[in-house]
Design a protein around this motif. Structure first.
Motif, PDB file in Angstrom:
ATOM      1  N   THR A   1       3.946 -12.532 -15.282  1.00 26.01           N
ATOM      2  CA  THR A   1       3.714 -11.733 -14.071  1.00 26.01           C
ATOM      3  C   THR A   1       3.252 -10.345 -14.464  1.00 26.01           C
ATOM      4  OG1 THR A   1       5.563 -12.927 -13.091  1.00 26.01           O
ATOM      5  CG2 THR A   1       4.781 -11.028 -11.891  1.00 26.01           C
ATOM      6  N   LYS A   2       2.360  -9.766 -13.656  1.00 22.25           N
ATOM      7  CA  LYS A   2       1.888  -8.406 -13.900  1.00 22.25           C
ATOM      8  C   LYS A   2       1.875  -7.651 -12.579  1.00 22.25           C
ATOM      9  CE  LYS A   2      -1.145  -7.202 -17.747  1.00 22.25           C
ATOM     10  NZ  LYS A   2      -0.792  -8.114 -18.822  1.00 22.25           N
ATOM     11  N   GLN A   3       2.221  -6.346 -12.669  1.00 26.09           N
ATOM     12  CA  GLN A   3       2.134  -5.489 -11.490  1.00 26.09           C
ATOM     13  C   GLN A   3       0.994  -4.507 -11.725  1.00 26.09           C
ATOM     14  OE1 GLN A   3       5.523  -2.933 -10.476  1.00 26.09           O
ATOM     15  NE2 GLN A   3       5.635  -3.985  -8.502  1.00 26.09           N
ATOM     16  N   LEU A   4       0.064  -4.423 -10.750  1.00 27.22           N
ATOM     17  CA  LEU A   4      -1.128  -3.590 -10.910  1.00 27.22           C
ATOM     18  C   LEU A   4      -1.140  -2.488  -9.861  1.00 27.22           C
ATOM     19  CD1 LEU A   4      -3.753  -6.486 -11.162  1.00 27.22           C
ATOM     20  CD2 LEU A   4      -2.634  -5.370 -13.074  1.00 27.22           C
ATOM     21  N   LYS A   5      -1.629  -1.328 -10.274  1.00 27.34           N
ATOM     22  CA  LYS A   5      -1.819  -0.204  -9.354  1.00 27.34           C
ATOM     23  C   LYS A   5      -3.322  -0.067  -9.136  1.00 27.34           C
ATOM     24  CE  LYS A   5      -0.674   4.704  -8.911  1.00 27.34           C
ATOM     25  NZ  LYS A   5      -0.105   5.872  -9.607  1.00 27.34           N
TER      26      LYS A   5
ATOM     27  N   LYS B   1      -2.028   9.816   7.735  1.00 31.49           N
ATOM     28  CA  LYS B   1      -1.793   9.536   6.311  1.00 31.49           C
ATOM     29  C   LYS B   1      -2.886   8.609   5.808  1.00 31.49           C
ATOM     30  CE  LYS B   1       3.162  10.291   6.071  1.00 31.49           C
ATOM     31  NZ  LYS B   1       4.425   9.766   5.562  1.00 31.49           N
ATOM     32  N   SER B   2      -3.188   8.724   4.524  1.00 35.71           N
ATOM     33  CA  SER B   2      -4.225   7.856   3.939  1.00 35.71           C
ATOM     34  C   SER B   2      -3.617   7.051   2.802  1.00 35.71           C
ATOM     35  CB  SER B   2      -5.393   8.705   3.416  1.00 35.71           C
ATOM     36  OG  SER B   2      -4.926   9.590   2.420  1.00 35.71           O
ATOM     37  N   ILE B   3      -4.239   5.941   2.486  1.00 34.71           N
ATOM     38  CA  ILE B   3      -3.776   5.076   1.388  1.00 34.71           C
ATOM     39  C   ILE B   3      -4.189   5.731   0.068  1.00 34.71           C
ATOM     40  CG2 ILE B   3      -3.935   2.745   0.368  1.00 34.71           C
ATOM     41  CD1 ILE B   3      -2.702   2.574   3.114  1.00 34.71           C
ATOM     42  N   SER B   4      -3.217   6.065  -0.777  1.00 36.89           N
ATOM     43  CA  SER B   4      -3.540   6.680  -2.077  1.00 36.89           C
ATOM     44  C   SER B   4      -3.800   5.613  -3.137  1.00 36.89           C
ATOM     45  CB  SER B   4      -2.409   7.596  -2.530  1.00 36.89           C
ATOM     46  OG  SER B   4      -1.206   6.847  -2.661  1.00 36.89           O
ATOM     47  N   HIS B   5      -3.013   4.536  -3.106  1.00 34.42           N
ATOM     48  CA  HIS B   5      -3.223   3.393  -4.009  1.00 34.42           C
ATOM     49  C   HIS B   5      -2.464   2.188  -3.449  1.00 34.42           C
ATOM     50  CE1 HIS B   5       0.492   5.313  -5.546  1.00 34.42           C
ATOM     51  NE2 HIS B   5       0.879   4.074  -5.771  1.00 34.42           N
ATOM     52  N   VAL B   6      -2.691   1.037  -4.048  1.00 34.76           N
ATOM     53  CA  VAL B   6      -1.989  -0.174  -3.608  1.00 34.76           C
ATOM     54  C   VAL B   6      -1.367  -0.852  -4.836  1.00 34.76           C
ATOM     55  CG1 VAL B   6      -4.115  -1.579  -3.684  1.00 34.76           C
ATOM     56  CG2 VAL B   6      -2.207  -2.353  -2.311  1.00 34.76           C
ATOM     57  N   VAL B   7      -0.119  -1.273  -4.686  1.00 33.03           N
ATOM     58  CA  VAL B   7       0.582  -1.964  -5.771  1.00 33.03           C
ATOM     59  C   VAL B   7       0.562  -3.456  -5.448  1.00 33.03           C
ATOM     60  CG1 VAL B   7       2.793  -2.279  -6.962  1.00 33.03           C
ATOM     61  CG2 VAL B   7       2.057   0.020  -6.275  1.00 33.03           C
TER      62      VAL B   7
ATOM     63  N   PRO C   1       0.840  -1.202   0.000  1.00 32.02           N
ATOM     64  CA  PRO C   1       0.000   0.000   0.000  1.00 32.02           C
ATOM     65  C   PRO C   1       0.878   1.256   0.000  1.00 32.02           C
ATOM     66  CG  PRO C   1      -0.013  -1.050   2.158  1.00 32.02           C
ATOM     67  CD  PRO C   1       0.835  -1.897   1.280  1.00 32.02           C
ATOM     68  N   GLU C   2       0.540   2.223  -0.856  1.00 30.01           N
ATOM     69  CA  GLU C   2       1.286   3.491  -0.939  1.00 30.01           C
ATOM     70  C   GLU C   2       0.509   4.554  -0.168  1.00 30.01           C
ATOM     71  OE1 GLU C   2       4.240   3.968  -2.445  1.00 30.01           O
ATOM     72  OE2 GLU C   2       4.374   1.856  -3.039  1.00 30.01           O
ATOM     73  N   GLU C   3       1.205   5.237   0.751  1.00 27.28           N
ATOM     74  CA  GLU C   3       0.544   6.246   1.586  1.00 27.28           C
ATOM     75  C   GLU C   3       0.827   7.652   1.067  1.00 27.28           C
ATOM     76  OE1 GLU C   3       2.111   5.394   5.456  1.00 27.28           O
ATOM     77  OE2 GLU C   3       0.440   4.045   5.947  1.00 27.28           O
ATOM     78  N   SER C   4      -0.107   8.568   1.347  1.00 28.18           N
ATOM     79  CA  SER C   4       0.082   9.976   0.994  1.00 28.18           C
ATOM     80  C   SER C   4      -0.442  10.832   2.142  1.00 28.18           C
ATOM     81  CB  SER C   4      -0.659  10.301  -0.300  1.00 28.18           C
ATOM     82  OG  SER C   4      -2.046  10.135  -0.110  1.00 28.18           O
ATOM     83  N   GLU C   5      -0.110  12.131   2.101  1.00 26.09           N
ATOM     84  CA  GLU C   5      -0.580  13.047   3.146  1.00 26.09           C
ATOM     85  C   GLU C   5      -2.097  13.116   3.126  1.00 26.09           C
ATOM     86  OE1 GLU C   5       1.270  14.499   5.405  1.00 26.09           O
ATOM     87  OE2 GLU C   5       3.125  13.656   4.567  1.00 26.09           O
ATOM     88  N   SER C   6      -2.705  13.131   4.292  1.00 21.94           N
ATOM     89  CA  SER C   6      -4.165  13.190   4.375  1.00 21.94           C
ATOM     90  C   SER C   6      -4.667  14.542   3.878  1.00 21.94           C
ATOM     91  CB  SER C   6      -4.603  12.972   5.822  1.00 21.94           C
ATOM     92  OG  SER C   6      -5.989  13.138   5.928  1.00 21.94           O
ATOM     93  N   THR C   7      -5.776  14.530   3.138  1.00 24.00           N
ATOM     94  CA  THR C   7      -6.359  15.766   2.590  1.00 24.00           C
ATOM     95  C   THR C   7      -6.964  16.630   3.701  1.00 24.00           C
ATOM     96  OG1 THR C   7      -8.353  14.494   2.157  1.00 24.00           O
ATOM     97  CG2 THR C   7      -6.857  14.830   0.299  1.00 24.00           C
ATOM     98  N   THR C   8      -7.265  16.025   4.834  1.00 28.84           N
ATOM     99  CA  THR C   8      -7.877  16.780   5.944  1.00 28.84           C
ATOM    100  C   THR C   8      -6.828  17.484   6.807  1.00 28.84           C
ATOM    101  OG1 THR C   8      -7.861  14.763   7.263  1.00 28.84           O
ATOM    102  CG2 THR C   8      -9.898  15.280   6.085  1.00 28.84           C
ATOM    103  N   GLY C   9      -5.554  17.284   6.502  1.00 30.55           N
ATOM    104  CA  GLY C   9      -4.478  17.907   7.268  1.00 30.55           C
ATOM    105  C   GLY C   9      -4.109  17.074   8.474  1.00 30.55           C
ATOM    106  N   GLY C  10      -3.198  17.581   9.276  1.00 29.57           N
ATOM    107  CA  GLY C  10      -2.767  16.838  10.463  1.00 29.57           C
ATOM    108  C   GLY C  10      -1.683  15.830  10.108  1.00 29.57           C
TER     109      GLY C  10
END
Length: 455
Positions: free
Chosen positions: A167-171, A152-158, A140-149
């Motif tokens: 083999t395939k890698q999916l986002k 962190k929230s999950i932006s996408h998962v690889v 799981p890839e994390e990013s800064e939360s849009t609500t501030g503070g």
């Protein structure tokens, strides 16, 4: 050098009353084999049940009913389970007891209808675009939360998926990550993800991880063949009750009042006729379009004499419904009152319903058949017993009942082991039969000592 025997770690299956029943024990022509599939005797009843199975397979039996009538301990439930085994696991089999309909929360007819719907299957076939393979990576890839503070929230998962071909890698979207957590997906699991809906299904653990030392019983599956991205025919087996229950769930909002409302609702809610009619319309449309196939299953109502006149009149109507399963009823009553009335009727069933039934009669077992059944039960329960003891146990069964004789097997085995023997002998059975009374002896004792008991 010290050598010790250790107990096997393989799981033992719990032995139930009808564990030994594996089918109806018929040959290719539908003739009953004397001793087969756990059955002994009851040749005519088994052959009649075999014809019924053939009719169910040919879809000529839907909306009809069968009555298994006979004295106690003559194999009525075993016959119903034999029919279920012959039909296979894909055909719904819904067992219930007549007294189940009496509930303080739900109407009697609602309980019956719910079980009717449980006994009707729907096989849905869909061609879906899926990503399928063994999970090689889950990040799981994390990013800064849009609500501030600081949160962190999950932006996408690889996710990495591997098949025999590549083999395939999916986002993937973060909502799919929630579905992956719900399915408890880990690296090494075989999964498929539907391209359109994003639904995730865990098929099992990849068999390359299979070892004999696993503590938990996992279902191991081979690594999928073909490409990771493919079109696949997915077959789902559901019952009409599953569809009713899924659509009857309250779909409220996420605000506090909606959540409180859902929590305050009683756990058991009746499904309305209007909802069922809507589901029936959708099901009929799916069948007409060839997307789904109706699989009429079996509803088995044991102790049917426990139903009352309202339930019987409801059964009359339900059997005429276009969406109706095969109904098997069982009773050990003779001529008695129909519950809720002063009217007497054969088997405690109203005559107008009896007219609709095909009746199979079960007979009491003879001495030889009783000994054969006791030998099968001893084998299933892994109890060692000699011929003389079996014959003596057969005599006890003739004088008391078959069920009482079967119940003496386990305590006799314990007595034999306490006396340092693996095999049960006649003395063990004599000791045990002196300790435990059967129903007839107990009733006789009550009559003799009537003045000592409170009436």
């Amino acid at each position: 050098m010290r050598i010790e025997e250790v107990q096997s770690t393989s799981k033992k299956q719990r032995i139930a009353t009808h564990t030994h029943i594996k089918g109806l024990g018929l040959d290719a022509n539908g003739t009953a084999i004397g001793l087969a599939a756990g059955f002994v005797g009851q040749a005519a009843a088994r052959e009649g049940a075999g014809l019924l199975v053939d009719m169910i397979r040919q879809k000529k039996m839907a909306g009809r009913a069968l009555l298994l009538a006979g004295p106690p301990a003559t194999g009525k439930t075993a016959l119903a389970l034999g029919i279920s085994q012959e039909l296979g696991s894909k055909v719904p089999f819904c067992p219930m007891v007549g007294s189940e309909v009496y509930s303080s929360e739900v109407k009697k007819t609602e309980v019956l209808m719910e079980n009717f719907r449980r006994a009707i299957g729907l096989r849905i076939k869909e061609n879906k675009e899926v990503y399928e393979g063994e999970v090689t990576e889950l990040s799981p890839e994390e990013s800064e939360s849009t609500t501030g503070g600081y949160a962190k929230s999950i932006s996408h998962v690889v996710i990495g998926l591997k098949t025999v071909k590549g083999t395939k890698q999916l986002k993937l979207d973060p909502s799919i990550y929630d579905a992956l957590i719900k399915e408890k997906v880990a690296v090494g699991d075989v999964i498929y993800i539907e391209a359109n809906s994003g639904a995730v299904k865990r098929v099992g653990r990849c068999d390359s991880f299979a070892t004999e030392y696993d503590l938990e019983a996992e279902e191991y599956v081979p690594i999928p063949k073909g490409e990771v991205h493919k079109k696949k025919e997915i077959v789902q087996d559901v019952t009409l009750h599953d569809l009713d229950a899924a659509n009857a769930q309250p779909q409220g909002g996420q605000d506090i009042l909606s959540l409180m409302g859902q929590m305050m609702k009683p756990r058991k809610t009746e499904i309305t006729d209007k909802l069922r009619q809507e589901i029936n319309k959708v099901v009929n449309r799916y069948i007409d379009e060839g997307i789904a196939e109706l699989v009429p299953g079996v509803l088995f109502i044991d102790e049917v004499h426990m139903l009352d006149i309202e339930c019987f009149s409801y059964l009359n109507r339900a059997l005429e419904s276009p969406l109706s399963p095969i109904v098997i009823l069982a009773t050990n009553r003779g001529v008695c009152n129909v519950r809720g009335t002063d009217m007497t009727s054969p088997h405690g069933i109203p005559v107008d319903l009896l007219d609709r039934l095909v009746i199979i009669r079960t007979e009491t077992y003879g001495p030889t058949e009783m000994i054969q059944i006791l030998a099968i039960r001893a084998q299933v329960e892994e109890i060692d017993i000699d011929e003389e003891s079996l014959a003596y146990l057969g005599e006890i069964g003739q004088q008391t009942s078959l069920r009482h004789a079967i119940q003496l097997l386990s305590p006799a085995s314990v007595v034999a082991k306490t006396n340092g023997r693996e095999k049960i002998c006649k003395a063990d059975l004599e000791e045990v039969s002196g300790l435990y009374l059967d129903a007839k002896s107990s009733a006789r004792l009550l009559q003799e000592q009537d003045e000592k008991y409170i009436t």
